[in-house]
Design an enzyme around this catalytic site. Structure first.
Site, PDB file in Angstrom:
ATOM      1  CD  GLU A 264      -2.626  -0.750   2.245  1.00 22.36           C
ATOM      2  OE1 GLU A 264      -3.309   0.299   3.129  1.00 22.36           O
ATOM      3  OE2 GLU A 264      -3.542  -1.749   2.868  1.00 22.36           O
ATOM      4  CD  GLU A 318     -12.052   2.128   0.824  1.00 23.72           C
ATOM      5  OE1 GLU A 318     -13.264   0.551   0.574  1.00 23.72           O
ATOM      6  OE2 GLU A 318     -11.903   1.969   0.994  1.00 23.72           O
ATOM      7  CE  LYS A 321     -11.157   2.537   4.446  1.00 23.94           C
ATOM      8  NZ  LYS A 321     -10.072   1.797   4.612  1.00 23.94           N
ATOM      9  CD  GLU A 327      -8.439   7.009   7.050  1.00 22.71           C
ATOM     10  OE1 GLU A 327      -7.992   5.622   6.543  1.00 22.71           O
ATOM     11  OE2 GLU A 327      -7.451   6.711   6.970  1.00 22.71           O
TER      12      GLU A 327
END
Length: 498
Positions: A264, A318, A321, A327
């Site tokens: 990641e 996302e 999330k 985030e």
């Protein structure tokens, strides 16, 4: 004997080193209120030339959609399943049977992540982590898949202490009872250390000690680079420093031959008021530079030329999330498949260069042999049937009057004419795809006019086409192959005469 040597040399000429090539992959998170259907996801991956993905689970529909796509897939044992698998060999075997064996080889599964950042995210399960990894590997051995599929676990970079200078780095000693058997396993199975590297967080936590340019891979003058006082190695970015810290931390424990894969890395495009550097420009800069850094095989100061394959976090924003705004905003695309930003990928190859708005261009490579560029330019404006009238003196694209500028216009015109097929932007290696528009002043490049410019319904010819419109890549590459074969034959004949 001569014929045998000829066949051997011709085989070598056609051999590919693709297996050793570094790659850029993407993580696919699913915390979206409107998650695209798996077939839509796979269609996007193909359109973006993404050949490597990491899933945070082993979703059956996704694995079925990825079948026969050629995309290399990393599947994951979610953290919530770790305790059960780490305490039961049969549970691990059932997991492998259901999520790997049932789909392989149609779905090209290449690795299994057992949990994610378990040592910090789920410390109560850390004691069974290595057991879980070994049980999963044993199930692969039982099905004769252990050579095709690697097993590892993504580690957070914050378990590396005293990370700068990298030569002094070591793993948090309180975790050695887990890390040492983990490293033993990785070494014995020829697997790799999976590491999550986030220069964004390193920068945020440094309170101004780490310059933003250093976190974003921006070019630094030598006097601004960080120097490891023990090795005298120069570091121009956080990413390399963290990766080398991992290598040094492993060598501190006497493990020197375990490669690192970054599972990641990325940069958020939007954040809360206390995250002023989570911007579209910074996210674009980081990910564009990361892709180029990996694919250009730069390597790290400790291992120059040995690039670290990396999975970008992540494919989609996302929106469901939990946590701060940042985030939710690490994605390259929104749920509709629209890019959050257009990456600057000159020279990076096709991966992620073919954005959904088709704002890609074919340009001459910097540093390419001028004679080769001139030959390709002559072909494009001749047999390639590109309209090069705008390059004539007095016309809008005459200036600057040099072969690179003129070839870039001609290459882009041909690339656009051929429907922006990646194969149409090669010209024997002197051209590359870019997402930066080379238009200037009144000189508007054909690629700026859309996917097919003003020429519609034109498709690239097949490899065996006899049309004069065959691609420059086919024409020039074939000529080079013929010359190479003739040279080999001449060499062998000369040897026989002697």
């Amino acid at each position: 004997m001569a014929l045998h040597l000829l066949l051997l040399l011709l085989t070598l000429l056609g051999a590919s080193a693709a297996d050793d090539e570094p790659f850029i992959g993407v993580n696919i998170g699913t915390d979206l209120s409107d998650m695209p259907h798996p077939t839509q996801v796979v269609a996007m991956l193909k359109a973006q030339q993404i050949r490597h993905v990491r899933l945070y689970d082993a979703d059956q529909a996704m694995l079925i959609a990825l079948a026969k796509s050629g995309i290399e897939v990393v599947v994951s044992v979610p953290n919530e399943e770790l305790l059960a698998i780490g305490q039961s060999n049969s549970t691990a075997a059932n997991w492998v049977s259901r999520n790997v064996v049932a789909h392989y080889p149609a779905t090209n599964i290449t690795a299994i992540c057992v949990g994610s950042e378990v040592l910090t995210a789920l410390p109560n399960a850390a004691k069974v982590l290595v057991n879980a990894i070994k049980y999963i590997h044993s199930a692969l051995v039982a099905t004769n898949l252990d050579r095709q599929i690697k097993v590892s676990t993504p580690l957070p970079s914050n378990i590396i202490l005293d990370s700068f200078p990298p030569s002094q780095a070591f793993f948090n000693r309180s975790m050695n009872s887990i890390l040492v058997p983990l490293l033993d396993f990785l070494q014995s199975t020829d697997s790799y250390l999976m590491l999550n590297v986030y220069p964004y967080y390193d920068y945020m936590k440094s309170n101004g000690v780490i310059p933003l340019e250093y976190a974003l891979f921006k070019p630094l003058p030598p006097n601004k680079e960080a120097v490891d006082s023990n090795t005298l190695l120069h570091y121009s970015n956080v990413f390399d420093a963290v990766v080398d810290a991992a290598y040094f931390a492993m060598s501190f424990l006497n493990y020197t031959n375990i490669p690192v894969v970054v599972t990641e890395s990325g940069w958020p495009s939007k954040g809360d008021s206390n995250e002023p550097d989570a911007t579209v420009d910074n996210a674009n800069t980081y990910n564009s530079n990361l892709i180029k850094h990996v694919l250009n095989k730069t390597g790290t100061p400790k291992h120059p030329g040995i690039a670290v394959s990396t999975y970008i976090y992540e494919l989609y924003n996302e929106d469901t999330k939990p946590g701060p705004v940042s985030e939710k905003n690490w994605g390259l695309f929104d749920a509709n498949g629209e890019p959050i930003y257009i990456l600057h990928l000159t020279g990076s190859g096709a991966v992620l260069a073919n954005d959904t708005t088709n704002q890609t261009f074919c340009i001459a490579k910097d540093g390419a042999d001028p004679k080769m560029v001139q030959a390709a330019l002559d072909w494009a404006c001749g047999p390639g049937k590109v309209d090069c009238s705008d390059l004539l003196q007095g016309q809008p694209c005459y200036e600057p009057d040099n072969v690179i500028a003129h070839a870039t216009y001609a290459f882009d015109a041909y690339y656009t004419k051929m429907g922006k097929s990646p194969e149409a932007c090669d010209f024997n290696g002197v051209a590359t795809i870019s997402t930066s528009d080379p238009s200037h002043g009144s000189c508007v490049f054909p690629g700026s006019l859309g996917k097919n410019g003003t020429l519609s319904n034109i498709t690239a010819p097949s490899m065996n086409s006899t049309s004069s419109d065959s691609s420059a890549s086919d024409f020039l590459s074939s000529e080079l192959r013929i010359r190479s074969i003739l040279m080999v034959i001449g060499f062998l004949v000369w040897g026989l005469v002697l």
